[in-house]
Motif scaffolding. Structure first.
Motif, short mmCIF file in Angstrom:
data_model
loop_
_atom_site.label_atom_id
_atom_site.label_comp_id
_atom_site.label_asym_id
_atom_site.label_seq_id
_atom_site.Cartn_x
_atom_site.Cartn_y
_atom_site.Cartn_z
N GLY A 20 -22.31 53.18 -69.03
CA GLY A 20 -23.86 52.91 -69.57
C GLY A 20 -24.87 52.76 -68.52
N SER A 21 -26.17 52.42 -69.06
CA SER A 21 -27.41 52.49 -68.30
C SER A 21 -28.07 51.19 -68.69
CB SER A 21 -28.20 53.68 -68.65
OG SER A 21 -27.33 55.05 -68.15
N LEU A 22 -28.91 50.97 -67.35
CA LEU A 22 -29.98 49.66 -67.40
C LEU A 22 -30.96 50.05 -66.51
CD1 LEU A 22 -27.47 46.27 -67.41
CD2 LEU A 22 -29.15 47.23 -69.36
N ARG A 23 -32.14 49.60 -66.71
CA ARG A 23 -33.13 49.73 -65.96
C ARG A 23 -34.00 48.34 -65.88
NH1 ARG A 23 -39.06 52.76 -66.18
NH2 ARG A 23 -39.73 50.95 -67.75
N LEU A 24 -33.66 47.96 -64.35
CA LEU A 24 -34.40 46.59 -63.91
C LEU A 24 -35.94 46.88 -63.58
CD1 LEU A 24 -31.46 45.34 -61.72
CD2 LEU A 24 -31.89 45.30 -64.11
N ALA A 25 -36.65 45.87 -63.65
CA ALA A 25 -38.06 45.95 -63.42
C ALA A 25 -38.22 44.57 -62.48
CB ALA A 25 -38.98 45.99 -64.78
N CYS A 26 -39.28 44.75 -61.54
CA CYS A 26 -39.64 43.83 -60.77
C CYS A 26 -41.24 43.72 -60.73
CB CYS A 26 -39.08 43.77 -59.42
SG CYS A 26 -39.68 42.48 -58.19
N ALA A 27 -41.86 42.67 -61.48
CA ALA A 27 -43.15 42.57 -61.47
C ALA A 27 -43.75 41.98 -60.05
CB ALA A 27 -43.97 42.10 -62.68
N ALA A 28 -44.72 42.47 -59.50
CA ALA A 28 -45.10 41.88 -58.27
C ALA A 28 -46.40 41.46 -58.21
CB ALA A 28 -44.92 42.69 -57.20
N SER A 29 -46.82 40.35 -57.74
CA SER A 29 -48.54 39.83 -57.66
C SER A 29 -48.61 39.09 -56.55
CB SER A 29 -48.78 39.15 -59.08
OG SER A 29 -47.61 37.97 -59.16
N GLY A 30 -49.74 38.87 -56.34
CA GLY A 30 -50.23 38.00 -55.27
C GLY A 30 -50.73 38.40 -54.01
N ARG A 31 -50.32 39.64 -53.87
CA ARG A 31 -50.79 40.44 -52.55
C ARG A 31 -50.76 42.03 -52.61
NH1 ARG A 31 -47.41 40.60 -47.12
NH2 ARG A 31 -48.09 42.77 -47.51
N THR A 32 -51.28 42.66 -51.88
CA THR A 32 -51.26 44.06 -51.86
C THR A 32 -49.72 44.57 -51.16
OG1 THR A 32 -52.23 46.13 -51.10
CG2 THR A 32 -52.59 44.20 -49.74
N PHE A 33 -49.05 45.49 -51.56
CA PHE A 33 -47.78 46.01 -50.84
C PHE A 33 -47.92 47.19 -50.17
CE2 PHE A 33 -45.26 42.53 -52.27
CZ PHE A 33 -45.67 41.90 -53.41
N SER A 34 -49.17 47.52 -50.08
CA SER A 34 -49.09 48.96 -49.51
C SER A 34 -48.99 48.67 -48.01
CB SER A 34 -50.73 49.43 -49.58
OG SER A 34 -51.50 48.46 -48.86
N GLY A 35 -47.92 49.53 -47.57
CA GLY A 35 -47.53 49.48 -46.20
C GLY A 35 -46.18 48.62 -46.19
N SER A 36 -45.86 48.02 -47.18
CA SER A 36 -44.79 47.30 -47.27
C SER A 36 -43.46 48.13 -47.67
CB SER A 36 -44.67 45.97 -48.17
OG SER A 36 -45.72 45.20 -47.50
N SER A 37 -42.28 47.62 -47.76
CA SER A 37 -41.36 48.19 -48.39
C SER A 37 -40.77 47.16 -49.45
CB SER A 37 -40.01 48.51 -47.57
OG SER A 37 -40.26 49.54 -46.67
N MET A 38 -40.26 47.86 -50.55
CA MET A 38 -39.60 46.90 -51.62
C MET A 38 -37.99 47.21 -51.76
SD MET A 38 -42.55 45.92 -54.13
CE MET A 38 -41.45 44.48 -54.81
N ALA A 39 -37.11 46.32 -52.16
CA ALA A 39 -35.63 46.52 -52.37
C ALA A 39 -35.14 45.83 -53.55
CB ALA A 39 -35.03 46.43 -51.10
N TRP A 40 -34.04 46.39 -53.62
CA TRP A 40 -33.09 45.64 -54.74
C TRP A 40 -31.66 45.24 -53.88
CZ3 TRP A 40 -34.35 43.98 -59.53
CH2 TRP A 40 -35.36 44.64 -60.00
N PHE A 41 -31.46 43.96 -53.95
CA PHE A 41 -30.16 43.42 -53.44
C PHE A 41 -29.26 42.79 -54.35
CE2 PHE A 41 -30.46 43.48 -48.62
CZ PHE A 41 -31.76 43.91 -48.64
N ARG A 42 -28.11 42.81 -54.43
CA ARG A 42 -27.40 42.30 -55.34
C ARG A 42 -26.24 41.08 -54.81
NH1 ARG A 42 -24.06 47.59 -57.42
NH2 ARG A 42 -22.65 48.04 -55.57
N GLN A 43 -25.80 40.43 -55.68
CA GLN A 43 -24.68 39.51 -55.30
C GLN A 43 -23.93 39.17 -56.37
OE1 GLN A 43 -26.38 35.86 -53.57
NE2 GLN A 43 -24.62 35.18 -52.80
N ALA A 44 -22.66 39.74 -56.16
CA ALA A 44 -21.38 39.52 -56.96
C ALA A 44 -20.87 38.06 -56.80
CB ALA A 44 -20.29 40.75 -56.68
N PRO A 45 -20.22 37.50 -57.78
CA PRO A 45 -19.64 36.24 -57.96
C PRO A 45 -18.69 36.14 -56.52
CG PRO A 45 -19.49 37.03 -60.21
CD PRO A 45 -19.95 38.18 -59.17
N GLY A 46 -18.70 34.92 -56.06
CA GLY A 46 -18.18 34.84 -54.63
C GLY A 46 -18.19 35.70 -53.73
N LYS A 47 -19.10 36.60 -53.59
CA LYS A 47 -19.50 37.60 -52.48
C LYS A 47 -20.95 37.29 -52.12
CE LYS A 47 -16.54 41.14 -54.08
NZ LYS A 47 -16.27 42.67 -54.22
#
Length: 126
Positions: free
Chosen positions: A15-42
């Motif tokens: 199946g499929s899912l779409r995650l979203a991340c709403a950012a606020s508080g500063r400008t992110f131009s010039g930055s990078s954004m990422a998704w990390f993940r953590q499985a149980p016990g890892k």
């Protein structure tokens, strides 16, 4: 700075899912954004990253060809489209932002990201 992740849930393998991340508080131009993940016990691991300018995307080998990272500059929102999900994709997914520009080889390093969201749980059943 606030990063608010959403979109996790329970999905069957394939199946499929779409995650979203709403950012606020500063400008992110010039930055990078990422998704990390953590499985149980890892340890937390890199999944995907994007330069906020849009000039460059980076993927872990384990998600390449199945996940797509993107961002909407007008809405200040980061996305992760996840297709062909596998049980081993089960994890808490965190969005993160750097404070400045990253070189290509630095995008998968946890220490390069100073802002983190609270995480959203993705569970893939077999």
């Amino acid at each position: 700075v606030q990063l608010q992740a959403s979109g996790g849930g329970l999905v069957q393998a394939g199946g499929s899912l779409r995650l979203a991340c709403a950012a606020s508080g500063r400008t992110f131009s010039g930055s990078s954004m990422a998704w990390f993940r953590q499985a149980p016990g890892k340890e937390r691991e890199f999944a995907a990253a994007i330069r906020w300018s849009g000039a460059g995307t980076f993927y872990a080998d384990s998600v390449k060809g199945r996940f797509t990272i993107s961002r909407d500059g007008a809405e200040n929102t980061l996305y992760l489209q996840m297709n062909s999900l596998k049980p081993e994709d089960t994890a808490v997914y965190y969005c993160a932002a750097s404070t400045g520009r990253l070189i290509n080889t630095a995008h998968d390093l946890i220490r390069m990201y100073h802002y983190w969201g609270q995480g959203t749980l993705v569970t893939v059943s077999s």
